[in-house]
Design an enzyme around this catalytic site. Sequence first.
Site, short mmCIF file in Angstrom:
data_model
loop_
_atom_site.label_atom_id
_atom_site.label_comp_id
_atom_site.label_asym_id
_atom_site.label_seq_id
_atom_site.Cartn_x
_atom_site.Cartn_y
_atom_site.Cartn_z
N ASP A 95 18.06 97.98 -21.34
CA ASP A 95 17.65 99.42 -20.95
C ASP A 95 18.51 99.86 -20.10
O ASP A 95 18.21 100.97 -19.14
CB ASP A 95 16.21 99.42 -20.52
CG ASP A 95 15.97 98.53 -19.26
OD1 ASP A 95 17.18 97.94 -18.74
OD2 ASP A 95 14.97 98.19 -19.05
N GLU A 117 16.40 92.75 -27.13
CA GLU A 117 15.08 93.22 -26.28
C GLU A 117 14.86 94.79 -26.74
O GLU A 117 14.64 95.48 -25.79
CB GLU A 117 15.52 92.99 -24.96
CG GLU A 117 14.31 93.15 -23.96
CD GLU A 117 14.59 92.94 -22.49
OE1 GLU A 117 15.01 93.73 -21.92
OE2 GLU A 117 14.52 91.62 -21.99
N GLU A 131 15.59 103.49 -16.94
CA GLU A 131 15.59 102.50 -17.89
C GLU A 131 14.56 103.18 -19.08
O GLU A 131 15.10 102.82 -20.16
CB GLU A 131 14.99 101.21 -17.35
CG GLU A 131 15.97 100.47 -16.48
CD GLU A 131 15.80 100.96 -15.08
OE1 GLU A 131 15.00 102.05 -14.79
OE2 GLU A 131 16.27 100.55 -14.10
N HIS A 207 13.41 94.91 -5.88
CA HIS A 207 14.83 95.90 -5.95
C HIS A 207 14.65 96.98 -6.71
O HIS A 207 15.50 97.68 -6.52
CB HIS A 207 15.82 94.93 -6.39
CG HIS A 207 15.97 94.83 -7.85
ND1 HIS A 207 15.13 93.81 -8.29
CD2 HIS A 207 16.61 95.57 -8.95
CE1 HIS A 207 15.35 93.46 -9.67
NE2 HIS A 207 16.07 94.81 -10.07
N ARG A 209 13.91 100.63 -7.48
CA ARG A 209 14.10 101.96 -6.88
C ARG A 209 12.81 102.68 -6.56
O ARG A 209 12.60 103.37 -5.60
CB ARG A 209 14.86 102.87 -7.95
CG ARG A 209 16.19 103.60 -7.32
CD ARG A 209 16.60 104.37 -8.77
NE ARG A 209 17.37 103.37 -9.30
CZ ARG A 209 18.40 103.82 -9.91
NH1 ARG A 209 19.08 105.14 -9.71
NH2 ARG A 209 19.31 102.72 -10.48
N HIS A 240 18.20 91.73 -2.37
CA HIS A 240 19.18 92.65 -3.25
C HIS A 240 20.06 93.42 -2.20
O HIS A 240 19.95 93.93 -1.05
CB HIS A 240 18.24 93.73 -4.02
CG HIS A 240 19.06 94.37 -4.95
ND1 HIS A 240 19.95 95.45 -4.96
CD2 HIS A 240 19.26 93.87 -6.31
CE1 HIS A 240 20.61 95.68 -5.97
NE2 HIS A 240 20.09 94.93 -6.77
#
Length: 369
Positions: A95, A117, A131, A207, A209, A240
């Site tokens: 993605d 995937e 994504e 991590h 957003r 991260h």
Amino acid sequence: MHKILFILGTRPEIIKLAPVIMAVENEGMKPVVLHTGQHREIAEEMFRVFKINPDIRLDVMRENQTLFSVSSRILEKLEPVFADCRYSMTVVQGDTTSAFLGALSGYYTKTPVAHVEAGLRSNDKFSPFPEEGNRRLAGSLTDLHFPPTELSRKNLLKEGIQPNNIHVTGNTVIDALFWALKLPYQPSEKLKTIYDSAKRLILVTSHRRESFGEPQRRVFRALYEIVQNYSEVEILFPVHPNPNVRREVADILENHPRIHLCAPLGYLDFIHAMEKSEIIMSDSGGVQEEAPSLKKPVLVLRDVTERPEGLESGALKLVGTDGEKIFAECEKLLESPAEYSAMTRNPNPYGDGRAAFRIAKSIKLFLSE
Ligand code: UDP
């Protein structure tokens, strides 16, 4: 000989495509690996582990780039790649923006596209962002869809994809995991000390957003509470490199003797850390898929997941970023063997380690028709 172009950028793309690259070679086709340049240092370590030497490197990353600027750079640099050589197929994974733009480049040049995937959906256009948009867009340009599970196949059918272009394979992340666990491994002194001393280890990654700011602070405060309340618990947290994450981590979690903060771990270090831990808390997609194979429960630090199969099998629990909930669910796992066993006893719904073999066979068949 059929040349197959693999377009990859991020850490999870490398991990999840590495087994497919190997399998395609085993089936007598020639993989050509293109790295867009994301996650540079992390990527090099992954390439070393999987013994991949990228044939093409685009180096598209810049400081403070926007989705617009990085997208236009990727697309501009992909044009000559597709013009220079006729590929029998291009393979993208998951993605990312490069997966979507790889699929778009395949479409523009009438190169068949395979999507590994495929079919994961949160059904919320903006979560995860970008994504969810990227995977839908990649899917709409794909010729061969490789969903990991029956549920992701159904998502594709609902969107009108023809059933004969869909092959359920399992997730290649499990192939990579099983392959890499067989490699020789020696932990660093620091990790060895943690493994030797930790009576009960919790491994954390965070991590995404969507969680930056107050939600992430709530998670970190809950982690702090957990180590304060359980003197036998230690936390290992590979942080991260994103400055938003690092700042919050430093404010809340630094300088505790039983909280071990470190840079992102190399792949071998990370899979062995999963193996050594008792509980995993993570907002990572790949970790949600890997952990059930190692019989480790995952408290998922997100409000929605596009991986409901793991919720259903019991291996994952959504705890979001609510501090009290995180504490309470962790407490249950630490104190109740029955709760722990309920999350670790079922087989991994994400695959059996043979996904890449199935994908390579399908690609070969597709190209021979
Ligand atoms: N991983 C790693 N080192 C770390 C954290 C994760 O090698 O410090 C691996 C992990 O085994 C998994 C993948 O990276 O296969 C997950 O990547 P990430 O969390 O970046 O992306 P997501 O899975 O959320 O797309």
